[in-house]
Scaffold this active site. Structure first.
Site, short mmCIF file in Angstrom:
data_model
loop_
_atom_site.label_atom_id
_atom_site.label_comp_id
_atom_site.label_asym_id
_atom_site.label_seq_id
_atom_site.Cartn_x
_atom_site.Cartn_y
_atom_site.Cartn_z
N ASP A 1 16.06 -17.44 11.50
CA ASP A 1 15.67 -18.55 10.49
C ASP A 1 16.62 -19.78 10.73
O ASP A 1 16.24 -20.95 10.32
CB ASP A 1 15.47 -18.17 9.24
CG ASP A 1 14.26 -17.11 8.86
OD1 ASP A 1 13.58 -16.83 9.83
OD2 ASP A 1 14.03 -16.62 7.82
N MET B 1 7.99 -17.89 11.72
CA MET B 1 8.74 -17.22 10.54
C MET B 1 9.68 -18.49 10.13
O MET B 1 9.76 -19.53 10.90
CB MET B 1 9.66 -16.32 11.05
CG MET B 1 8.91 -14.82 11.13
SD MET B 1 9.99 -13.41 11.46
CE MET B 1 8.61 -12.12 11.05
N GLY B 2 10.36 -18.29 9.12
CA GLY B 2 11.19 -19.17 8.64
C GLY B 2 10.86 -19.28 7.18
O GLY B 2 10.14 -20.22 6.65
N ARG C 1 -8.61 -21.80 15.22
CA ARG C 1 -8.00 -20.48 15.30
C ARG C 1 -6.57 -20.33 14.95
O ARG C 1 -6.06 -21.45 15.07
CB ARG C 1 -8.03 -19.93 16.82
CG ARG C 1 -9.62 -19.83 17.27
CD ARG C 1 -10.12 -18.64 16.69
NE ARG C 1 -11.32 -18.39 17.52
CZ ARG C 1 -12.58 -18.76 17.30
NH1 ARG C 1 -12.89 -19.44 16.20
NH2 ARG C 1 -13.58 -18.40 18.04
O1 F6P Z 1 14.74 -13.75 7.75
C1 F6P Z 1 14.20 -13.74 8.69
C2 F6P Z 1 12.83 -13.25 8.75
O2 F6P Z 1 12.39 -13.06 10.02
C3 F6P Z 1 11.86 -14.24 7.90
O3 F6P Z 1 11.60 -15.25 8.55
C4 F6P Z 1 10.73 -13.52 7.65
O4 F6P Z 1 10.12 -13.60 6.53
C5 F6P Z 1 11.20 -12.01 7.32
O5 F6P Z 1 12.40 -12.00 8.05
C6 F6P Z 1 10.34 -10.71 7.45
O6 F6P Z 1 11.13 -9.73 7.17
P1 F6P Z 1 10.31 -8.19 7.24
O7 F6P Z 1 10.49 -7.82 8.63
O8 F6P Z 1 11.42 -7.43 6.35
O9 F6P Z 1 8.95 -8.46 6.88
#
Ligand code: F6P
Length: 373
Positions: free
Chosen positions: A139, A181-182, A277
């Protein structure tokens, strides 16, 4: 100091094994130290401890390997979430872990992780145990470093996804949404959106209006582009709206974000009548081999962390500052998340090349007339 421990925590990120490899080679080769790998994050220090000695032969071939050979877990024992949203760090848990560290002959720790892991590492430091942190997260939201390792690899993957979505979106005249993600920071969306030529970038730091996004789609159509590419951070939210969660988590795990892409997809197809989509990139951003930059950065961080410990530094985190690795207090690294400044240069640049952030006042940033952008 004779023996150092190394622990990896939180979600994995490409480059974790490269850090372990560099730390072991530096510790053993340069300083004649022993290295003990602690398995399953700090959990490996509780109950029947799970540790193993790491020698240079054990880290051979690790540089390009994804994941972490030490495993990573969070059972929520080192930071306990209370019902009211507060959290506590139980004395008995830290006491047990510290006792085991001393019994195992481990004199100091290299803790590799994001905000959560480094907050636990800081607690060990506060209780008198020598710790140096290494910043990890795809992130890129950790303070006290310009970059975390893992981010550049995630960026490559998100950019490639956008490239691939472009050709299929154009062929079908569709709107394509890529959810990346982020959690609380839009770095992956912003950077991949710029490098992958997205038309709309939605990030947590700039709340958006679905109406503005629909407007951008219609404007593009009026100017001859029948398709639109949108990249959205999992933590993005509408103005006066809220983040979209997959689940609310429990005592052991934080709430899990996810679903904003599909939510927006419904809204946009209703507003524009177009086919929309959504693709959720998910853990593809985290798995697999680190790219060249992350291998280099992770190696640099791993060695620098051991050098810092050997030079007597404690309670600090290594980080990248103007292309050099330096240390900063752990406290500074965990105090606040590093989010995208809404007025930052890259946001400005994105707008200059026609990207919409879907802000309610988006128009004030775009001065081109007609179809000039
Ligand atoms: O902090 C890194 C991260 O990839 C986030 O962006 C994401 O929300 C989270 O981890 C997902 O974590 P998990 O694999 O525990 O669902």
């Amino acid at each position: 100091m004779k023996t150092i421990g190394i622990v990896t925590g939180g979600g994995d990120a490409p480059g974790l094994n490269a850090v372990i490899r560099a730390a072991v080679k530096t510790a053993v080769g340069e300083y004649g130290l022993h290295v003990v790998g602690i398995e399953d994050s700090f959990e490996g220090l509780l109950g029947e401890t799970r540790v193993r000695e790491l020698k240079p032969a054990d880290v051979r071939g690790l540089l390009p390997r994804g994941g972490t050979i030490l495993g990573t877990r969070n059972r929520g024992r080192f930071v306990v979430r209370e019902e009211d949203g507060s959290s506590s760090k139980p004395d008995e848990v830290y006491g047990e872990a510290l006792g085991n560290l001393s019994r195992l002959g481990i004199d100091a720790l290299v803790a590799v992780g994001g905000e959560g892991t480094l907050a636990i590492a800081y607690e060990f430091h506060r209780r008198g145990f020598p710790v140096v942190g290494v910043p990890k997260t795809i992130d890129n939201d950790l303070a006290a470093t310009e970059l975390t390792f893992g981010f550049m690899t995630a960026l490559d993957i998100a950019t490639e996804a956008l490239d691939r979505l472009h050709t299929t979106a154009e062929s079908h005249d569709r709107v394509m949404i890529l959810e990346v993600m982020g959690r609380h920071a839009g770095w992956i969306a912003l950077h991949s959106g710029v490098s992958g030529g997205a038309d709309v970038i939605l990030i947590p730091e700039i709340p958006f209006s679905a109406g503005q996004v629909a407007r951008k789609i219609r404007q593009r159509e009026a100017c001859g582009s029948q398709f639109t590419i949108i990249v959205v951070s999992e933590g993005a939210k509408e103005v006066e709206g809220h983040e979209v969660y997959q689940d609310q988590g429990d005592k052991q795990s934080a709430p899990r974000l996810g679903g904003i892409g599909h939510h927006l997809s419904g809204e946009l197809s209703e507003m524009t009548g177009k086919e929309v989509r959504c693709v959720v990139l998910g853990h593809l951003q985290r798995g697999g081999s680190p790219n060249a930059f992350d291998r280099m950065l992770a190696t640099n961080f791993g060695s620098a962390a051991v050098r810092a410990l050997a030079r007597g530094k404690r309670g600090v985190m290594v980080g990248l500052h103007a292309a050099n690795v330096r240390t900063a207090p752990l406290e500074e690294a965990i105090a606040n998340l590093k989010t995208v400044p809404p007025e930052s240069q890259l946001v400005r640049t994105a707008r200059d090349v026609g990207v919409s952030f879907g802000a309610p006042d988006e128009d004030k940033y775009h001065h081109a007339e007609g179809c000039d952008q």
